[in-house]
Every structure is written in structure tokens, then in C-alpha cells.
Design an enzyme around this catalytic site. Structure first.
Site, short mmCIF file in Angstrom:
data_model
loop_
_atom_site.label_atom_id
_atom_site.label_comp_id
_atom_site.label_asym_id
_atom_site.label_seq_id
_atom_site.Cartn_x
_atom_site.Cartn_y
_atom_site.Cartn_z
N HIS A 84 21.22 -6.19 -3.18
CA HIS A 84 21.34 -5.71 -4.55
C HIS A 84 21.18 -6.83 -5.58
O HIS A 84 21.34 -6.62 -6.77
CB HIS A 84 22.67 -4.97 -4.75
N HIS B 225 17.02 2.46 4.57
CA HIS B 225 17.22 3.90 4.71
C HIS B 225 16.59 4.42 6.00
O HIS B 225 17.15 5.28 6.67
CB HIS B 225 16.64 4.65 3.50
N ASN C 23 8.17 7.38 -9.65
CA ASN C 23 6.91 6.67 -9.40
C ASN C 23 7.09 5.42 -8.55
O ASN C 23 6.20 5.06 -7.78
CB ASN C 23 6.12 6.39 -10.67
N ARG D 200 14.57 -1.48 0.60
CA ARG D 200 15.48 -0.33 0.57
C ARG D 200 14.97 0.77 1.50
O ARG D 200 15.74 1.44 2.19
CB ARG D 200 15.61 0.18 -0.86
C1 HEM Z 1 26.30 -0.88 1.26
C2 HEM Z 1 25.86 0.32 1.01
C3 HEM Z 1 24.78 0.59 -0.01
C4 HEM Z 1 24.85 1.49 -1.02
C5 HEM Z 1 26.00 2.43 -1.30
C6 HEM Z 1 23.63 1.40 -1.77
C7 HEM Z 1 23.32 2.18 -2.86
C8 HEM Z 1 22.23 1.99 -3.67
C9 HEM Z 1 21.94 2.77 -4.84
C10 HEM Z 1 22.76 3.95 -5.34
C11 HEM Z 1 20.83 2.26 -5.42
C12 HEM Z 1 20.16 2.70 -6.70
C13 HEM Z 1 19.25 3.86 -6.45
C14 HEM Z 1 18.79 4.49 -7.72
O1 HEM Z 1 19.61 4.76 -8.60
O2 HEM Z 1 17.59 4.72 -7.85
C15 HEM Z 1 20.41 1.16 -4.59
C16 HEM Z 1 19.32 0.39 -4.84
C17 HEM Z 1 18.87 -0.60 -4.00
N1 HEM Z 1 19.39 -0.92 -2.77
FE1 HEM Z 1 21.15 -0.29 -2.03
N2 HEM Z 1 22.83 0.44 -1.21
C18 HEM Z 1 23.50 -0.08 -0.13
C19 HEM Z 1 23.02 -1.03 0.74
C20 HEM Z 1 21.77 -1.59 0.65
C21 HEM Z 1 21.14 -2.36 1.68
C22 HEM Z 1 21.73 -2.63 3.05
C23 HEM Z 1 19.93 -2.75 1.21
C24 HEM Z 1 18.86 -3.57 1.87
C25 HEM Z 1 19.05 -4.45 2.82
C26 HEM Z 1 19.82 -2.23 -0.14
C27 HEM Z 1 18.78 -2.47 -0.99
C28 HEM Z 1 18.63 -1.91 -2.23
C29 HEM Z 1 17.60 -2.30 -3.17
C30 HEM Z 1 16.60 -3.42 -2.99
C31 HEM Z 1 17.73 -1.46 -4.28
C32 HEM Z 1 16.85 -1.46 -5.53
C33 HEM Z 1 15.69 -0.52 -5.30
C34 HEM Z 1 14.61 -0.63 -6.35
O3 HEM Z 1 14.71 -1.45 -7.26
O4 HEM Z 1 13.61 0.09 -6.21
N3 HEM Z 1 20.94 -1.51 -0.43
N4 HEM Z 1 21.27 1.02 -3.54
C1 LIG Z 2 6.75 5.63 -14.32
O1 LIG Z 2 5.48 5.82 -14.87
C2 LIG Z 2 5.48 5.88 -16.29
C3 LIG Z 2 4.09 6.21 -16.75
O2 LIG Z 2 3.13 5.58 -15.98
C4 LIG Z 2 5.97 4.54 -16.84
O3 LIG Z 2 5.99 4.56 -18.24
C5 LIG Z 2 7.36 4.28 -16.31
O4 LIG Z 2 7.81 3.02 -16.73
C6 LIG Z 2 7.38 4.36 -14.80
N1 LIG Z 2 8.73 4.25 -14.34
C7 LIG Z 2 9.05 3.37 -13.45
C8 LIG Z 2 10.47 3.40 -13.03
O5 LIG Z 2 8.25 2.59 -12.96
#
Ligand code: HEM
Ligand SMILES: *[C@@H]1O[C@H](CO)[C@@H](O)[C@H](O)[C@H]1NC(C)=O
Ligand SMILES: *[C@@H]1O[C@H](CO)[C@@H](O)[C@H](O)[C@H]1NC(C)=O
Ligand SMILES: *[C@@H]1O[C@H](CO)[C@@H](O)[C@H](O)[C@H]1NC(C)=O
Ligand SMILES: *[C@@H]1O[C@H](CO)[C@@H](O)[C@H](O)[C@H]1NC(C)=O
Ligand SMILES: *[C@@H]1O[C@H](CO)[C@@H](O)[C@H](O)[C@H]1NC(C)=O
Length: 337
Positions: free
Chosen positions: A202, A64, A104, A60
């Protein structure tokens, strides 16, 4: 041929060489830092199994970084588009820009890149860009967790503008419709096929409720639900996950039950009208993207991986700086002084 013509030919040849050098190439560091890619891969392999969710964070971050667009002043129309140049890591901006992500997890992503950077700097100071480290570690972490593998040509240079005010950035939002998504991807040279394939990321990772809770509670401002979201699924989310519209702490899997595997089940969710964001559902609102989703579902996992690789290779080259543009940052969070 007169002597001057030889010079002309020579100069043309030199120009041709210079212009081909100003592109990314596979193994750009082969001579300048032969172990760079191995150091990155080893670090990822050693650490990703303790924290597989970092793979989602890193891919992600790569997305970005490539999409973000920065401007001198908020009021000025964006003149300079900046592609994959590690701007996302700059200290002055990163904490703000990523505010909506679980804190985090996000910090872990930046920290992970910093640790790789210091290993690579110890081996070859001032050679390997932070932009390449993002691209390579995203690829390696996805591959290490059993997902697709893609080629990462290198030679990206890092952005040098540290104190920019982010104006309208070009990162798509979860509430964007298919028309807006097509435009935002189009601005980066990506087409509807790339949109469908890259959205497939996703299939891993998580989201905060606030990224989509309007769909559950107040879609048009009348306390209603988004009719394009499967109502059974919406009820389920409301009962067990996002208990009110302001819940900004609960985390939801984007591809429930399968968030750790980079598979086709995201597209299954989408056709079952269970895509979490409007941007996911939107893939059904255009005949081209809809057909592509169906096609992917009828194809093999290998086919998905191969197609995904093509699209993310394209994404990784958006408006990159090469040659003498930009710089190689010493520390990824700061431009060199
Ligand atoms: C098409 C347009 C896209 C939109 C509107 C979008 C939007 C989002 C949003 C809102 C989240 C959740 C963020 C949060 O609530 O913390 C997310 C998560 C994520 N997105 Fe997208 N995204 C898009 C495209 C992409 C692309 C192109 C990739 C990578 C190639 C991607 C990879 C990810 C991943 C892996 C997550 C999970 C992040 C995590 O678990 O830490 N997304 N995205
Ligand atoms: C962030 O850290 C707290 C405390 O270490 C943990 O309990 C929580 O699950 C973490 N949140 C994420 C999204 O990793
Ligand atoms: C980097 O960012 C953090 C948090 O935004 C801030 O506290 C710190 O002073 C910054 N460091 C520098 C050197 O600007
Ligand atoms: C998509 O969203 C844009 C901006 O909000 C809006 O102008 C446009 O009418 C919408 N298109 C469709 C097809 O809903
Ligand atoms: C729903 O949205 C409308 C319009 O923005 C707002 O007036 C109302 O308070 C919202 N309702 C809830 C429950 O958030
Ligand atoms: C989350 O919501 C609470 C209560 O609505 C608010 O006080 C807090 O600032 C919010 N946190 C974030 C990170 O938006």
C-alpha cells in the site's frame, strides 16, 4: 537384490521425480519456451513508463488471484481452495469481482495481461500459463518502477472451472480487524510477518473514497469518526477529498506524496495513525505486527525489499496447480473448450 526390488527402487525414484516436478521451479520454461520470461519483461519495460500506475494494479491482481477462493454453489461450504491460477482473469467473473476498483485502471490491467499473452502465444503456443504471466508481470512492473525484485518460480497451471459462483471469498476487506486478517492470511499459509510486509504494497497506488469513507463519516452508525484515524488527517480527507460518505468516484493516494515510490513511508503513515483502511491501522493492534512495523521503520530500504521479497514469494505459491493439474489457457479470459 532381486529383480523385483530393482523395480521397486526404480518406481520409487520415478515417483520422487514426479513429485518434485509437481512444484514450481525457477526457469520452468527454459526448454519449453526459452524466451517467455524475456518477452514478458521486455513488454513490461516498454510500456510501464507510460503507465506506472499499472504496477500497482498488477501486484494487486496477483494478490487477489492468489487469495481468491471459488465455490461450486453459494450454499456449499467451500471445498476447493484455488490459489494463484489466473481464475481472476476469467471473463465470467472478473468484471464483477473487480467492480469496486476504478474501472478503467482495472480494465487496463486485464488488457495488459492479454497483450502479453498473445505475444507469448505467438512464440510458443499453449505453453505458458496465464497464472505465470500474472506473477511475472507483477514482479517485473514493480521492479521496473524502482521497487523490490523477487524470484518467481514458474510452472503454475491455469484453473479450469469457468462458471463458478463466488461464495465467500477470502480476499481481506478494508474494514477487517487484525484477528480476521490473521485468520485470512493464516488460511493461505501466511503469518503475521507476511501480513505486515505484504500490506507494505500500500506504499503505492490509490483507493476510492468508498473503501474507507465510513471511517470519516459514520464509523459506528452514529455519524462518528474512527477514533483510531488521526483526526487532523480525517478532517483533511473530508475537506479536500471525500466530501461525503457516498463519494464513489474520488480517488485518494494511499501513501500521499509518495504513491509512486515503493518505500517505507507507508509504515510511517501507519504509525502516525494515518493508514487509510482499518486493515492498515489494525497493524498497530497486535503486539507482534506493531513491533514488526517499528522494526521495518528502523531498518533500511534494502531490508524491507529483502523481507518483502520473501513474503511475496510465499504468496505466489499459494495452492498452485502444477504438473497435469489445470491447463494452459489459450486465452486468459476463457477456459479452453
Ligand atoms: C491486508 C489486507 C488488504 C486489504 C484489506 C486491502 C485492501 C485494499 C483496498 C480496499 C484497496 C483500494 C481499492 C479501491 O478502492 O479501488 C487496495 C488497493 C491496493 N492494494 Fe490492497 N489490501 C490488502 C493487502 C494487499 C496486498 C497483500 C497487496 C499486494 C501485495 C496489496 C496491494 C494493493 C495495491 C498495489 C493497491 C492499489 C491499487 C491501484 O492503485 O490500482 N494489498 N487494497
Ligand atoms: C478513466 O478514464 C477517464 C477518461 O479517459 C479519465 O479521465 C480518468 O482519469 C480515468 N480514471 C482513472 C482512474 O484512470
Ligand atoms: C465476456 O464478458 C463481457 C462483459 O461481462 C460480456 O459482454 C461478453 O459477452 C463475455 N464474453 C463471452 C465470450 O462470454
Ligand atoms: C474482529 O472482527 C470479528 C468479525 O467482525 C469479530 O467477531 C471480532 O470480535 C473482532 N475482534 C476484535 C478484537 O475486535
Ligand atoms: C449512519 O449509519 C446508520 C446505521 O447504519 C444509518 O442509520 C445512518 O443513516 C447513517 N448516517 C449517514 C449520514 O450515512
Ligand atoms: C455511485 O453513486 C451514485 C450516486 O449515489 C450511483 O448512482 C452510482 O450507481 C454509483 N456508482 C457505482 C459504480 O457504485
Amino acid at each position: 537384490m532381486k529383480m523385483s526390488n530393482y523395480f521397486k527402487v526404480l518406481i520409487l525414484c520415478l515417483l520422487a521425480v514426479a513429485s518434485t516436478q509437481a512444484q514450481l521451479q525457477l526457469g520452468f520454461y527454459t526448454y519449453s519456451c526459452p524466451s517467455a520470461e524475456q518477452i514478458i519483461q521486455n513488454f513490461v519495460h516498454e510500456h510501464i513508463h507510460n503507465a506506472p500506475s499499472l504496477a500497482a494494479t498488477l501486484i494487486r491482481m496477483h494478490f487477489h488471484d492468489c487469495f481468491v477462493r471459488w465455490c461450486w454453489f453459494e450454499t456449499l461450504e467451500c471445498a476447493s481452495f484455488k490459489g494463484c491460477d489466473a481464475s481472476i482473469l476469467l471473463n465470467s467473473t472478473n468484471k464483477q469481482a473487480e467492480k469496486d476498483a476504478p474501472p478503467n485502471l482495472t480494465v487496463r490491467g486485464f488488457d495488459f495481461i492479454d497483450r502479453i499473452k498473445s505475444l507469448v502465444e505467438a512464440e510458443c503456443p499453449g505453453v505458458v500459463s496465464c497464472a505465470d504471466i500474472i506473477a511475472l508481470s507483477a514482479r517485473d512492473s514493480i521492479a521496473a518502477t524502482g521497487g523490490p525484485y523477487w524470484k518467481v518460480p514458474t510452472g503454475r497451471r491455469d484453473g479450469v472451472i469457468s462458471n463458478l459462483v463466488e461464495a465467500r471469498n477470502s480476499i481481506p476487506a478494508p474494514f477487517h480487524n487484525i484477528t480476521v486478517l490473521q485468520t485470512l492470511f493464516g488460511n493461505q499459509g501466511l503469518d503475521l510477518k507476511d501480513l505486515v510486509l505484504l500490506s507494505g504494497a500500500h506504499t503505492i497506488g490509490i483507493s476510492l473514497c468508498t473503501s474507507f469513507s465510513n471511517r470519516l463519516y459514520n464509523f459506528t452508525g452514529k455519524g462518528d469518526q474512527d477514533p483510531s484515524l488521526d483526526s487532523e488527517y480525517a478532517e483533511n480527507l473530508k475537506t479536500f477529498k471525500c466530501k461525503n460518505i457516498n463519494d464513489n468516484t474520488t480517488i485518494v493516494e494511499m501513501d500521499p506524496g509518495s504513491r509512486k515510490t515503493f518505500d517505507l513511508s507507508y509504515y510511517n503513515q501507519v504509525v502516525k495513525r494515518r493508514g487509510l483502511f482499518e486493515s492498515d491501522s489494525a497493524l498497530l493492534n497486535n503486539p507482534v505486527t506493531k513491533a514488526l512495523v517499528t522494526q521495518l521503520l528502523h531498518g533500511s530500504l534494502e531490508n524491507f525489499y529483502a523481507e518483502f521479497a520473501k513474503s511475496i514469494e510465499k504468496m505466489g505459491q499459494i495452492k498452485v496447480k502444477t504438473g497435469s493439474q489445470g491447463e494452459i489457457r489459450k486465452h486468459c479470459a476463457f477456459v479452453n473448450s
